[in-house]
Motif scaffolding. Structure first.
Motif, PDB file in Angstrom:
ATOM      1  N   SER A   1      10.706   1.520   5.097  1.00 40.40           N
ATOM      2  CA  SER A   1       9.890   1.831   6.238  1.00 40.40           C
ATOM      3  C   SER A   1      10.651   1.327   7.567  1.00 40.40           C
ATOM      4  N   GLY A   2       9.944   1.232   8.511  1.00 37.37           N
ATOM      5  CA  GLY A   2      10.642   0.826   9.798  1.00 37.37           C
ATOM      6  C   GLY A   2      10.837  -0.722  10.012  1.00 37.37           C
ATOM      7  N   GLY A   3      10.078  -1.507   9.079  1.00 30.77           N
ATOM      8  CA  GLY A   3      10.227  -2.930   9.061  1.00 30.77           C
ATOM      9  C   GLY A   3      10.652  -3.520   7.749  1.00 30.77           C
TER      10      GLY A   3
ATOM     11  N   ALA B   1      10.349   9.954   3.652  1.00 32.12           N
ATOM     12  CA  ALA B   1      10.387  11.455   3.858  1.00 32.12           C
ATOM     13  C   ALA B   1      11.628  12.139   4.341  1.00 32.12           C
ATOM     14  N   ASN B   2      12.758  11.234   4.260  1.00 36.10           N
ATOM     15  CA  ASN B   2      14.134  11.704   4.307  1.00 36.10           C
ATOM     16  C   ASN B   2      14.634  12.533   3.320  1.00 36.10           C
ATOM     17  N   LEU B   3      14.799  14.118   3.617  1.00 34.70           N
ATOM     18  CA  LEU B   3      14.941  14.684   2.433  1.00 34.70           C
ATOM     19  C   LEU B   3      16.286  14.783   1.986  1.00 34.70           C
TER      20      LEU B   3
ATOM     21  N   ALA C   1       0.720  -1.243   0.067  1.00 40.21           N
ATOM     22  CA  ALA C   1      -0.068   0.019  -0.058  1.00 40.21           C
ATOM     23  C   ALA C   1       0.752   1.330   0.029  1.00 40.21           C
ATOM     24  N   HIS C   2       1.905   1.171   0.664  1.00 38.77           N
ATOM     25  CA  HIS C   2       2.748   2.393   0.791  1.00 38.77           C
ATOM     26  C   HIS C   2       2.973   2.926  -0.765  1.00 38.77           C
ATOM     27  N   MET C   3       3.466   2.049  -1.630  1.00 35.38           N
ATOM     28  CA  MET C   3       3.788   2.775  -2.872  1.00 35.38           C
ATOM     29  C   MET C   3       2.505   3.559  -3.668  1.00 35.38           C
TER      30      MET C   3
ATOM     31  N   GLY D   1      13.867   8.390  15.878  1.00 36.31           N
ATOM     32  CA  GLY D   1      14.244   7.734  15.089  1.00 36.31           C
ATOM     33  C   GLY D   1      14.751   8.644  13.540  1.00 36.31           C
ATOM     34  N   GLY D   2      14.497   8.358  12.375  1.00 31.42           N
ATOM     35  CA  GLY D   2      15.024   8.920  11.044  1.00 31.42           C
ATOM     36  C   GLY D   2      15.113  10.341  11.153  1.00 31.42           C
ATOM     37  N   VAL D   3      13.951  11.042  11.943  1.00 30.75           N
ATOM     38  CA  VAL D   3      13.747  12.506  11.908  1.00 30.75           C
ATOM     39  C   VAL D   3      14.903  12.877  12.617  1.00 30.75           C
TER      40      VAL D   3
ATOM     41  N   ILE E   1      17.657  11.548  13.357  1.00 24.26           N
ATOM     42  CA  ILE E   1      19.126  11.631  12.484  1.00 24.26           C
ATOM     43  C   ILE E   1      19.088  12.813  11.520  1.00 24.26           C
ATOM     44  N   GLN E   2      18.015  12.657  10.703  1.00 22.29           N
ATOM     45  CA  GLN E   2      18.043  13.754   9.777  1.00 22.29           C
ATOM     46  C   GLN E   2      18.381  15.265  10.271  1.00 22.29           C
ATOM     47  N   GLU E   3      17.852  15.574  11.303  1.00 23.49           N
ATOM     48  CA  GLU E   3      18.140  16.938  12.168  1.00 23.49           C
ATOM     49  C   GLU E   3      19.686  17.007  12.298  1.00 23.49           C
TER      50      GLU E   3
ATOM     51  N   THR F   1       5.069   8.324   5.890  1.00 26.85           N
ATOM     52  CA  THR F   1       4.592   7.676   6.885  1.00 26.85           C
ATOM     53  C   THR F   1       3.513   7.078   6.927  1.00 26.85           C
ATOM     54  N   ASP F   2       2.963   6.072   8.009  1.00 25.76           N
ATOM     55  CA  ASP F   2       1.754   5.303   7.943  1.00 25.76           C
ATOM     56  C   ASP F   2       0.571   6.226   7.858  1.00 25.76           C
ATOM     57  N   ASN F   3      -0.147   5.866   7.058  1.00 28.67           N
ATOM     58  CA  ASN F   3      -1.702   6.646   7.013  1.00 28.67           C
ATOM     59  C   ASN F   3      -2.654   5.509   6.306  1.00 28.67           C
TER      60      ASN F   3
ATOM     61  N   PHE G   1      18.065   3.367  10.941  1.00 26.76           N
ATOM     62  CA  PHE G   1      17.868   4.833  11.486  1.00 26.76           C
ATOM     63  C   PHE G   1      17.517   4.737  12.987  1.00 26.76           C
ATOM     64  N   ASP G   2      16.310   4.102  13.591  1.00 25.26           N
ATOM     65  CA  ASP G   2      15.696   4.089  14.540  1.00 25.26           C
ATOM     66  C   ASP G   2      16.846   3.567  15.851  1.00 25.26           C
ATOM     67  N   LYS G   3      17.466   2.431  15.328  1.00 22.55           N
ATOM     68  CA  LYS G   3      18.528   1.790  16.503  1.00 22.55           C
ATOM     69  C   LYS G   3      19.623   2.903  16.668  1.00 22.55           C
TER      70      LYS G   3
ATOM     71  N   GLY H   1       7.118   4.808   1.877  1.00 23.85           N
ATOM     72  CA  GLY H   1       7.356   4.291   3.289  1.00 23.85           C
ATOM     73  C   GLY H   1       7.891   5.512   3.956  1.00 23.85           C
ATOM     74  N   GLY H   2       7.920   5.134   5.618  1.00 23.19           N
ATOM     75  CA  GLY H   2       8.327   6.365   6.523  1.00 23.19           C
ATOM     76  C   GLY H   2       9.654   6.999   6.039  1.00 23.19           C
ATOM     77  N   VAL H   3      10.718   6.125   5.633  1.00 26.95           N
ATOM     78  CA  VAL H   3      12.116   6.474   5.516  1.00 26.95           C
ATOM     79  C   VAL H   3      12.203   7.407   4.177  1.00 26.95           C
TER      80      VAL H   3
HETATM   81  O1  KG4 Z   1       6.127   3.522   7.137  1.00 28.76           O
HETATM   82  P1  KG4 Z   1       6.220   3.889   8.459  1.00 28.76           P
HETATM   83  O2  KG4 Z   1       5.684   5.241   9.081  1.00 28.76           O
HETATM   84  O3  KG4 Z   1       6.074   2.748   9.549  1.00 28.76           O
HETATM   85  C1  KG4 Z   1       6.452   1.557   9.392  1.00 28.76           C
HETATM   86  O4  KG4 Z   1       5.690   0.823   8.247  1.00 28.76           O
HETATM   87  O5  KG4 Z   1       7.414   0.913   9.537  1.00 28.76           O
HETATM   88  O6  KG4 Z   1       8.015   4.130   8.660  1.00 28.76           O
HETATM   89  C2  KG4 Z   1       8.441   4.432  10.118  1.00 28.76           C
HETATM   90  C3  KG4 Z   1      10.028   4.416   9.692  1.00 28.76           C
HETATM   91  C4  KG4 Z   1      10.970   4.707  11.083  1.00 28.76           C
HETATM   92  O7  KG4 Z   1      11.851   3.846  10.877  1.00 28.76           O
HETATM   93  C5  KG4 Z   1      11.374   6.195  10.859  1.00 28.76           C
HETATM   94  O8  KG4 Z   1      12.370   6.411  11.712  1.00 28.76           O
HETATM   95  C6  KG4 Z   1      11.455   6.275   9.502  1.00 28.76           C
HETATM   96  O9  KG4 Z   1      10.211   5.771   8.975  1.00 28.76           O
HETATM   97  N1  KG4 Z   1      11.439   7.596   9.184  1.00 28.76           N
HETATM   98  C7  KG4 Z   1      12.244   8.188   8.731  1.00 28.76           C
HETATM   99  C8  KG4 Z   1      12.118   9.712   8.570  1.00 28.76           C
HETATM  100  N2  KG4 Z   1      10.661   9.774   8.814  1.00 28.76           N
HETATM  101  C9  KG4 Z   1      10.461   8.679   9.244  1.00 28.76           C
HETATM  102  N3  KG4 Z   1      13.776   8.083   8.500  1.00 28.76           N
HETATM  103  C10 KG4 Z   1      14.742   8.842   8.070  1.00 28.76           C
HETATM  104  N4  KG4 Z   1      14.416  10.119   7.818  1.00 28.76           N
HETATM  105  C11 KG4 Z   1      12.945  10.811   8.036  1.00 28.76           C
HETATM  106  N5  KG4 Z   1      12.889  12.234   7.882  1.00 28.76           N
END
Ligand code: KG4
Ligand code: ZN
Length: 376
Positions: free
Chosen positions: A167-169, A311-313, A132-134, A210-212, A214-216, A341-343, A197-199, A307-309
């Motif tokens: 994404s996260g997983g 969003a990384n600029l 679904a993400h795509m 998490g990734g947000v 690290i990005q900052e 991110t999840d929606n 990113f999260d770890k 996927g959530g990642v």
């Molecule tokens: O798709 P998602 O919201 O949930 C899952 O399906 O897992 O993805 C969450 C992941 C987390 O690992 C979070 O750290 C990462 O997306 N994430 C980012 C950013 N925003 C969210 N990773 C890197 N940079 C970002 N700006």
């Protein structure tokens, strides 16, 4: 066709109404992220309990926002009643994430959606969360965000397309021969990119952002233009396969961190920002190289990120730049950050473009729902 979608695979509780897979009529997301902060990661039971509390209010809000946007008049006076709203709002079907995800969380969304389908007699469409993400890429973004890559390109998605879901997983590459014809090409052999990113964020003292985070931190390093002395590996980047591996990177990061920690450095130190920068570079380098390799191999006309990642600029910028370097005939697409991110908007879009209604008796939460075989 108007679809009410429900998403509860992780710590978000989301509902949306989307027309014909592209027009967002409402989009509501509630997150319990703040409640997990003190535990340093998502606690599944806490997430599921919160979802139980807010599932119905989130659905009600999605329906109510849709009614006000469409000026739909409720047929009955029971405006707060989900079932009467569904009847009066011309919703044609219910879509729900059935997996992969956390079992307790999935059960909340799945059982709620099944009950709504049963009570209203509407068809119900089970959806794979990762696929679904795509489909967030096919939604009409102008309504959501004024400046998106889709608008900048001003182009439509042509096939074949390569789709990277990060994404996260999950870290998965797919070939899209058409909007509904998918083939899985490769994925991570161990940790997902988001997990890396999260770890790292937790290790460096940035908590569960998490990734947000690290990005900052990486941006602070870029701003002072610090020369990064730390060099991390790019696992499997030169491997011809379309698989990924991020667990070795995690070990390398831990080694670097221990060196810095022994010098008494903390999360606000510029060297820690430099480490965050290098972590982001290492992860994004691998993602960019593998995606472009897949695009070349399959003569892709479009590349889709999600996927959530996504969003990384830095990832968006590097992928965009690498694609225009490789070929002017390939277009790049990524949803606005709130659809990365999840929606539930992406769930509705996926249900519209490739979903099949199923008998509600047969629908069940599938925490390990395959992301390889479901594509076929
Ligand atoms: O798709 P998602 O919201 O949930 C899952 O399906 O897992 O993805 C969450 C992941 C987390 O690992 C979070 O750290 C990462 O997306 N994430 C980012 C950013 N925003 C969210 N990773 C890197 N940079 C970002 N700006
Ligand atoms: Zn997700």
């Amino acid at each position: 066709m108007k679809i009410l979608a429900v998403e509860t695979s992780c710590d978000e509780t989301a509902a949306a109404v989307v027309e014909d897979g592209v027009k967002v009529l409402s989009n509501v997301v509630a997150s319990s992220a703040a409640m997990h902060e003190k535990y340093g990661g998502i606690v599944p039971e806490v997430a599921a309990r919160e979802q139980l509390k807010c599932m119905i209010p989130v659905i009600q809000e999605a329906l109510s926002l849709y009614s006000s946007s469409e000026r739909v008049q409720p047929a009955s006076r029971e405006v707060s009643n989900v079932s009467s709203r569904l009847r009066s709002n011309n919703i044609d079907a219910i879509a729900v994430t059935v997996g992969p995800g956390l079992i307790g969380s999935l059960l909340v969304g799945v059982e709620t959606a099944k009950t709504i389908a049963l009570v209203t007699g509407k068809p119900i469409i089970p959806v794979n969360h990762v696929l679904a993400h795509m489909y967030g890429n096919f939604v009409n973004h102008q309504q959501i965000d004024k400046v998106t890559i889709q608008q900048i390109n001003n182009s439509t998605i042509n096939f074949p397309a390569i789709s990277l879901v990060v994404s996260g997983g999950h870290t998965e590459l797919y070939l899209m021969k058409s909007i509904k014809d998918l083939a899985w090409l490769g994925g991570t052999l161990d940790d997902a990119a988001g997990e890396a990113f999260d770890k790292t964020a937790r290790l460096l003292g940035f908590g569960s952002r998490g990734g947000v985070a690290i990005q900052e931190a990486a941006k602070k390093c870029q701003m002072i233009n610090a020369k990064c002395q730390i060099k991390l590996p790019r696992p499997m980047m030169d491997d011809e396969s379309l698989n990924f591996s991020f667990s070795g990177l995690k070990t390398a990061i831990l080694r670097e961190w221990k060196k810095l920690e022994s010098q008494g450095l903390t999360g606000s130190d510029p060297v820690i920002h430099a480490l965050a920068y290098e972590v982001q570079e290492a992860i994004t380098d691998v993602l960019v190289v593998k995606t472009l390799r897949a695009a070349k191999k399959y003569n892709a006309k479009s590349i889709l990120l999600s996927g959530g990642v996504a969003a990384n600029l830095r990832l968006r910028e590097k992928l965009q730049r690498a694609i225009s370097h490789q070929s002017s005939a390939v277009s790049f697409f990524a949803p606005p950050a709130q659809l990365c991110t999840d929606n539930a908007v992406a769930i509705a879009a996926c249900a519209f473009f490739r979903g099949k209604p199923a008998d509600w008796h047969t629908i069940t939460a599938l925490p390990d729902f395959s992301v390889e075989h479901s594509a076929a």
